[in-house]
Design a protein around this motif. Structure first.
Motif, PDB file in Angstrom:
ATOM      1  N   VAL A  14      10.967  -7.625   2.209  1.00  0.00           N
ATOM      2  CA  VAL A  14      10.651  -8.262   3.485  1.00  0.00           C
ATOM      3  C   VAL A  14       9.188  -8.015   3.850  1.00  0.00           C
ATOM      4  CG1 VAL A  14      11.125  -8.205   5.971  1.00  0.00           C
ATOM      5  CG2 VAL A  14      13.016  -8.222   4.339  1.00  0.00           C
ATOM      6  N   THR A  15       8.740  -6.777   3.687  1.00  0.00           N
ATOM      7  CA  THR A  15       7.355  -6.437   4.013  1.00  0.00           C
ATOM      8  C   THR A  15       6.375  -7.220   3.150  1.00  0.00           C
ATOM      9  OG1 THR A  15       8.033  -4.216   4.674  1.00  0.00           O
ATOM     10  CG2 THR A  15       5.697  -4.543   4.197  1.00  0.00           C
ATOM     11  N   LEU A  16       6.614  -7.237   1.842  1.00  0.00           N
ATOM     12  CA  LEU A  16       5.725  -7.968   0.938  1.00  0.00           C
ATOM     13  C   LEU A  16       5.740  -9.463   1.234  1.00  0.00           C
ATOM     14  CD1 LEU A  16       6.399  -6.221  -2.486  1.00  0.00           C
ATOM     15  CD2 LEU A  16       4.316  -6.124  -1.117  1.00  0.00           C
ATOM     16  N   SER A  17       6.917  -9.993   1.530  1.00  0.00           N
ATOM     17  CA  SER A  17       7.048 -11.409   1.843  1.00  0.00           C
ATOM     18  C   SER A  17       6.176 -11.786   3.038  1.00  0.00           C
ATOM     19  CB  SER A  17       8.512 -11.736   2.128  1.00  0.00           C
ATOM     20  OG  SER A  17       8.659 -13.049   2.569  1.00  0.00           O
ATOM     21  N   LYS A  18       6.208 -10.953   4.076  1.00  0.00           N
ATOM     22  CA  LYS A  18       5.408 -11.224   5.272  1.00  0.00           C
ATOM     23  C   LYS A  18       3.922 -11.100   4.982  1.00  0.00           C
ATOM     24  CE  LYS A  18       8.874  -9.851   8.640  1.00  0.00           C
ATOM     25  NZ  LYS A  18       9.260  -8.830   9.639  1.00  0.00           N
ATOM     26  N   LYS A  19       3.522 -10.040   4.282  1.00  0.00           N
ATOM     27  CA  LYS A  19       2.096  -9.812   4.020  1.00  0.00           C
ATOM     28  C   LYS A  19       1.511 -10.870   3.094  1.00  0.00           C
ATOM     29  CE  LYS A  19       1.539  -5.019   5.022  1.00  0.00           C
ATOM     30  NZ  LYS A  19       0.281  -4.510   5.465  1.00  0.00           N
ATOM     31  N   LEU A  20       2.302 -11.306   2.099  1.00  0.00           N
ATOM     32  CA  LEU A  20       1.795 -12.281   1.133  1.00  0.00           C
ATOM     33  C   LEU A  20       2.009 -13.723   1.581  1.00  0.00           C
ATOM     34  CD1 LEU A  20       2.991 -10.580  -2.178  1.00  0.00           C
ATOM     35  CD2 LEU A  20       0.683 -10.599  -1.230  1.00  0.00           C
ATOM     36  N   GLY A  21       2.845 -13.920   2.607  1.00  0.00           N
ATOM     37  CA  GLY A  21       3.123 -15.270   3.073  1.00  0.00           C
ATOM     38  C   GLY A  21       3.941 -16.072   2.076  1.00  0.00           C
ATOM     39  N   VAL A  22       4.878 -15.386   1.417  1.00  0.00           N
ATOM     40  CA  VAL A  22       5.713 -16.007   0.390  1.00  0.00           C
ATOM     41  C   VAL A  22       7.171 -15.825   0.790  1.00  0.00           C
ATOM     42  CG1 VAL A  22       6.364 -15.874  -2.056  1.00  0.00           C
ATOM     43  CG2 VAL A  22       4.011 -15.457  -1.381  1.00  0.00           C
ATOM     44  N   PRO A  23       8.006 -16.861   0.654  1.00  0.00           N
ATOM     45  CA  PRO A  23       9.427 -16.675   0.953  1.00  0.00           C
ATOM     46  C   PRO A  23      10.041 -15.583   0.063  1.00  0.00           C
ATOM     47  CG  PRO A  23       8.916 -18.997   0.669  1.00  0.00           C
ATOM     48  CD  PRO A  23       7.694 -18.236   0.269  1.00  0.00           C
ATOM     49  N   ILE A  24      11.002 -14.848   0.610  1.00  0.00           N
ATOM     50  CA  ILE A  24      11.614 -13.743  -0.126  1.00  0.00           C
ATOM     51  C   ILE A  24      12.200 -14.229  -1.453  1.00  0.00           C
ATOM     52  CG2 ILE A  24      13.483 -12.033  -0.095  1.00  0.00           C
ATOM     53  CD1 ILE A  24      13.001 -11.720   2.879  1.00  0.00           C
ATOM     54  N   GLU A  25      12.801 -15.407  -1.445  1.00  0.00           N
ATOM     55  CA  GLU A  25      13.407 -15.930  -2.672  1.00  0.00           C
ATOM     56  C   GLU A  25      12.360 -16.105  -3.769  1.00  0.00           C
ATOM     57  OE1 GLU A  25      13.663 -17.465   0.330  1.00  0.00           O
ATOM     58  OE2 GLU A  25      15.720 -16.899   0.858  1.00  0.00           O
ATOM     59  N   HIS A  26      11.182 -16.567  -3.393  1.00  0.00           N
ATOM     60  CA  HIS A  26      10.100 -16.737  -4.368  1.00  0.00           C
ATOM     61  C   HIS A  26       9.583 -15.382  -4.829  1.00  0.00           C
ATOM     62  CE1 HIS A  26       8.906 -21.100  -3.126  1.00  0.00           C
ATOM     63  NE2 HIS A  26      10.212 -20.932  -3.155  1.00  0.00           N
ATOM     64  N   LEU A  27       9.467 -14.467  -3.882  1.00  0.00           N
ATOM     65  CA  LEU A  27       8.964 -13.136  -4.199  1.00  0.00           C
ATOM     66  C   LEU A  27       9.866 -12.436  -5.217  1.00  0.00           C
ATOM     67  CD1 LEU A  27       6.903 -10.844  -3.388  1.00  0.00           C
ATOM     68  CD2 LEU A  27       8.736 -10.014  -1.924  1.00  0.00           C
ATOM     69  N   GLN A  77       6.175 -10.265 -12.564  1.00  0.00           N
ATOM     70  CA  GLN A  77       5.590  -9.019 -12.100  1.00  0.00           C
ATOM     71  C   GLN A  77       4.057  -9.031 -12.167  1.00  0.00           C
ATOM     72  OE1 GLN A  77       7.139  -5.547 -14.012  1.00  0.00           O
ATOM     73  NE2 GLN A  77       6.285  -4.184 -12.497  1.00  0.00           N
ATOM     74  N   HIS A  78       3.493  -9.626 -13.218  1.00  0.00           N
ATOM     75  CA  HIS A  78       2.031  -9.623 -13.325  1.00  0.00           C
ATOM     76  C   HIS A  78       1.378 -10.449 -12.220  1.00  0.00           C
ATOM     77  CE1 HIS A  78       2.945 -13.347 -15.539  1.00  0.00           C
ATOM     78  NE2 HIS A  78       1.701 -13.708 -15.299  1.00  0.00           N
ATOM     79  N   ILE A  79       2.041 -11.503 -11.769  1.00  0.00           N
ATOM     80  CA  ILE A  79       1.497 -12.311 -10.679  1.00  0.00           C
ATOM     81  C   ILE A  79       1.606 -11.544  -9.367  1.00  0.00           C
ATOM     82  CG2 ILE A  79       1.823 -14.418  -9.321  1.00  0.00           C
ATOM     83  CD1 ILE A  79       2.590 -15.805 -11.938  1.00  0.00           C
ATOM     84  N   LEU A  80       2.718 -10.860  -9.153  1.00  0.00           N
ATOM     85  CA  LEU A  80       2.876 -10.048  -7.956  1.00  0.00           C
ATOM     86  C   LEU A  80       1.806  -8.959  -7.898  1.00  0.00           C
ATOM     87  CD1 LEU A  80       4.356  -9.201  -5.396  1.00  0.00           C
ATOM     88  CD2 LEU A  80       5.887  -7.848  -6.840  1.00  0.00           C
ATOM     89  N   MET A  81       1.556  -8.317  -9.004  1.00  0.00           N
ATOM     90  CA  MET A  81       0.542  -7.261  -9.041  1.00  0.00           C
ATOM     91  C   MET A  81      -0.846  -7.835  -8.724  1.00  0.00           C
ATOM     92  SD  MET A  81       2.311  -4.650  -9.444  1.00  0.00           S
ATOM     93  CE  MET A  81       1.073  -3.409  -9.670  1.00  0.00           C
ATOM     94  N   GLN A  82      -1.129  -9.030  -9.227  1.00  0.00           N
ATOM     95  CA  GLN A  82      -2.412  -9.683  -8.941  1.00  0.00           C
ATOM     96  C   GLN A  82      -2.540  -9.983  -7.451  1.00  0.00           C
ATOM     97  OE1 GLN A  82      -2.870 -13.438 -10.917  1.00  0.00           O
ATOM     98  NE2 GLN A  82      -4.992 -13.678 -10.306  1.00  0.00           N
ATOM     99  N   LYS A  83      -1.469 -10.504  -6.835  1.00  0.00           N
ATOM    100  CA  LYS A  83      -1.493 -10.813  -5.412  1.00  0.00           C
ATOM    101  C   LYS A  83      -1.641  -9.543  -4.582  1.00  0.00           C
ATOM    102  CE  LYS A  83       0.998 -15.168  -5.402  1.00  0.00           C
ATOM    103  NZ  LYS A  83      -0.039 -15.993  -4.776  1.00  0.00           N
ATOM    104  N   LEU A  84      -0.994  -8.458  -4.995  1.00  0.00           N
ATOM    105  CA  LEU A  84      -1.122  -7.192  -4.283  1.00  0.00           C
ATOM    106  C   LEU A  84      -2.549  -6.653  -4.380  1.00  0.00           C
ATOM    107  CD1 LEU A  84       2.230  -5.430  -5.207  1.00  0.00           C
ATOM    108  CD2 LEU A  84       1.564  -6.371  -2.986  1.00  0.00           C
ATOM    109  N   ALA A  85      -3.172  -6.811  -5.540  1.00  0.00           N
ATOM    110  CA  ALA A  85      -4.556  -6.362  -5.712  1.00  0.00           C
ATOM    111  C   ALA A  85      -5.483  -7.166  -4.806  1.00  0.00           C
ATOM    112  CB  ALA A  85      -4.978  -6.495  -7.167  1.00  0.00           C
ATOM    113  N   GLU A  86      -5.268  -8.470  -4.719  1.00  0.00           N
ATOM    114  CA  GLU A  86      -6.084  -9.311  -3.839  1.00  0.00           C
ATOM    115  C   GLU A  86      -5.893  -8.911  -2.377  1.00  0.00           C
ATOM    116  OE1 GLU A  86      -4.818 -13.280  -4.743  1.00  0.00           O
ATOM    117  OE2 GLU A  86      -5.776 -13.272  -6.718  1.00  0.00           O
ATOM    118  N   LEU A  87      -4.641  -8.633  -1.999  1.00  0.00           N
ATOM    119  CA  LEU A  87      -4.345  -8.220  -0.637  1.00  0.00           C
ATOM    120  C   LEU A  87      -5.027  -6.893  -0.314  1.00  0.00           C
ATOM    121  CD1 LEU A  87      -2.718  -8.772   1.965  1.00  0.00           C
ATOM    122  CD2 LEU A  87      -0.847  -7.481   0.935  1.00  0.00           C
TER     123      LEU A  87
END
Length: 64
Positions: free
Chosen positions: A12-25, A30-40
């Protein structure tokens, strides 16, 4: 592909911070999630670094 192994609260926290629906998250590679977290993290740290530079400049002006 397996869903990410994260808790519901984290999802839920990541979904809100990244602006991505939970289902997509949950099905995001994993490599895309890590990239988005690094950008954030980079975006969140940038304003703090700019504030530090400004306060340092102000301190220098006060000592002159």
């Amino acid at each position: 592909m397996r869903p990410l192994q994260i808790s519901a609260e984290t999802a839920v926290t990541l979904s809100k911070k990244l602006g991505v629906p939970i289902e997509h998250l949950m099905h995001m590679p994993q490599h895309i999630l890590m990239q988005k977290l690094a950008e954030l993290a980079k975006e969140e740290s940038s304003p703090a670094a700019e504030d530090a530079d400004i306060s340092t400049d102000q301190d220098k002006d006060n000592h002159i």
